[in-house]
Design an enzyme around this catalytic site. Structure first.
Site, PDB file in Angstrom:
ATOM      1  N   LYS A  54      32.890  23.647  39.309  1.00  0.00           N
ATOM      2  CA  LYS A  54      31.696  22.988  39.855  1.00  0.00           C
ATOM      3  C   LYS A  54      30.775  22.570  38.717  1.00  0.00           C
ATOM      4  O   LYS A  54      30.274  21.441  38.693  1.00  0.00           O
ATOM      5  CB  LYS A  54      30.954  23.937  40.813  1.00  0.00           C
ATOM      6  CG  LYS A  54      31.597  24.022  42.169  1.00  0.00           C
ATOM      7  CD  LYS A  54      31.022  25.146  43.017  1.00  0.00           C
ATOM      8  CE  LYS A  54      31.873  25.327  44.263  1.00  0.00           C
ATOM      9  NZ  LYS A  54      31.637  26.594  44.966  1.00  0.00           N
ATOM     10  N   GLN A  98      27.589  31.179  45.572  1.00  0.00           N
ATOM     11  CA  GLN A  98      29.036  31.302  45.764  1.00  0.00           C
ATOM     12  C   GLN A  98      29.354  32.500  46.675  1.00  0.00           C
ATOM     13  O   GLN A  98      28.894  33.607  46.422  1.00  0.00           O
ATOM     14  CB  GLN A  98      29.711  31.472  44.386  1.00  0.00           C
ATOM     15  CG  GLN A  98      31.216  31.577  44.432  1.00  0.00           C
ATOM     16  CD  GLN A  98      31.877  30.276  44.884  1.00  0.00           C
ATOM     17  OE1 GLN A  98      31.518  29.188  44.436  1.00  0.00           O
ATOM     18  NE2 GLN A  98      32.843  30.389  45.787  1.00  0.00           N
ATOM     19  N   ASP A 121      25.348  23.220  50.697  1.00  0.00           N
ATOM     20  CA  ASP A 121      26.557  23.746  51.327  1.00  0.00           C
ATOM     21  C   ASP A 121      26.497  23.579  52.848  1.00  0.00           C
ATOM     22  O   ASP A 121      27.517  23.711  53.526  1.00  0.00           O
ATOM     23  CB  ASP A 121      26.673  25.251  51.020  1.00  0.00           C
ATOM     24  CG  ASP A 121      27.875  25.575  50.161  1.00  0.00           C
ATOM     25  OD1 ASP A 121      28.762  24.721  50.033  1.00  0.00           O
ATOM     26  OD2 ASP A 121      27.924  26.697  49.625  1.00  0.00           O
TER      27      ASP A 121
END
Ligand code: NDP
Length: 297
Positions: A54, A98, A121
């Site tokens: 990422k 995460q 997200d």
């Protein structure tokens, strides 16, 4: 093999290039780079790999990348305080924590602490709600990537029968909402679904997000259907001591019947980070009050 192979790797590369162009335009207009912060707690090897990719792809797209690593035993309060700082930081447009988090940290509490307008997200209940009622927000990256592949392949999805196998908050449910918004007739299947093979056989579009290696068999697929395989399962390879990745669909078999199918790897997988960058860029434009046409990306 009869099915066309849906090349998610190539599609993701094109999407990243488009994000890169728009990120440059953003920097010129806003006088700063769009910024994405990624938070990793602990040392889970798979998570470390994701976070590294990422960060690398964020920089390659011409955006600022902020990586925050906390030890596995970090207190929940420490993580919440970091999220608060990132919420308040004007250089940060998107925040991704995460998952999975260590067991002593309440994931829902952490997701709820992220400012909904930085929740790239799309896991915050506000964004899940916005998706459910059709308001602009942030949509989870993997299902949005699946939708992009489907629209690229099929164009208008209206009226098609879609079966989503899996009802998780991060893949199955948002996928079903997206397909409903495209006017598909949507069935969501899960572990209690009866006669799953028969249910899947009705589908023009099958999205498999289960986490069971090669569970969906060739004779479940309607001839000509489009099959999107979200599953990532590591299984033993023929060569001793080696492993390989397979999806939730029996690819070799299903490819004889389907009209188009995503491979694993190289299908849905590469789309997730590309869509994350896309969401972070959309967030940057919104935060700066700049217009980004709905169909720009
Ligand atoms: P979850 O484990 O959260 O959900 C799995 C779903 O599958 C559940 O809804 C479950 O039903 C359903 N299920 C389990 N067994 C069966 C069965 N025998 N028949 C029908 N349905 C079943 O997984 P995720 O949604 O997080 O992920 C699904 C897969 O996608 C995994 O392989 C994961 O690795 C992969 N993935 C890939 C990503 C990517 O490509 N970037 C990103 C995210 C996930 P129930 O609700 O009844 O338990």
């Amino acid at each position: 093999m009869t099915a066309a192979v849906i090349d998610g790797k190539a599609f993701a590369a094109t999407l990243r290039a488009r994000v890169g162009e728009l990120a440059r335009a953003f920097e010129e207009k806003a006088g700063r780079k769009a910024g994405l912060a990624v938070v990793l707690v602990g040392e889970d090897p798979a998570s470390q790999v994701y976070v590294r990719s990422k960060g690398k792809q964020t920089l390659e797209a011409g955006m600022a990348s902020f990586e925050h690593k906390l030890p596995a035993d970090a207190a929940e309060a420490e993580l919440l305080a970091l999220v608060d700082r990132l919420n308040a930081d004007p250089g940060v447009d998107g925040i991704l924590v995460q998952l999975p988090l260590p067991a002593h940290i309440d994931e829902q509490k952490v997701i709820a602490a992220i400012a909904p307008d930085k929740d790239v997200d799309g896991f915050h209940v506000i964004n899940a709600g916005r998706l459910a009622v059709g308001q602009p927000g942030y949509v989870p990256c993997t299902p949005l990537g699946c939708l992009m592949l489907l629209k690229d392949r099929l164009g208008d999805l209206s009226g098609l029968d879609a079966v989503v196998i899996g009802r998780s908050n991060i893949v199955g449910k948002p996928m079903a909402q997206l397909l409903l918004a495209e006017s598909c007739t949507v069935t969501v299947a899960h572990s209690r679904t009866r006669n799953l093979a028969e249910v899947v056989r009705r589908a023009d579009i099958v999205v498999a997000a289960v986490g069971r290696p090669e569970m969906v068999k060739a004779d479940w697929i309607k001839p000509g259907a489009t099959v999107i395989d979200v599953g990532i399962n590591r299984v033993a390879a023929a060569e001793e001591g080696k492993t390989r990745l397979v999806g939730d669909v029996d690819y070799a078999g299903a490819a004889q019947v389907a009209g188009a199918i995503t491979p694993v790897p190289g299908g849905v997988g590469p789309m997730t980070i590309a869509v994350l960058l896309r969401n972070a860029l959309v967030a940057a434009y919104r935060h700066a009050g700049l217009d980004l046409a709905a169909d720009a990306i």
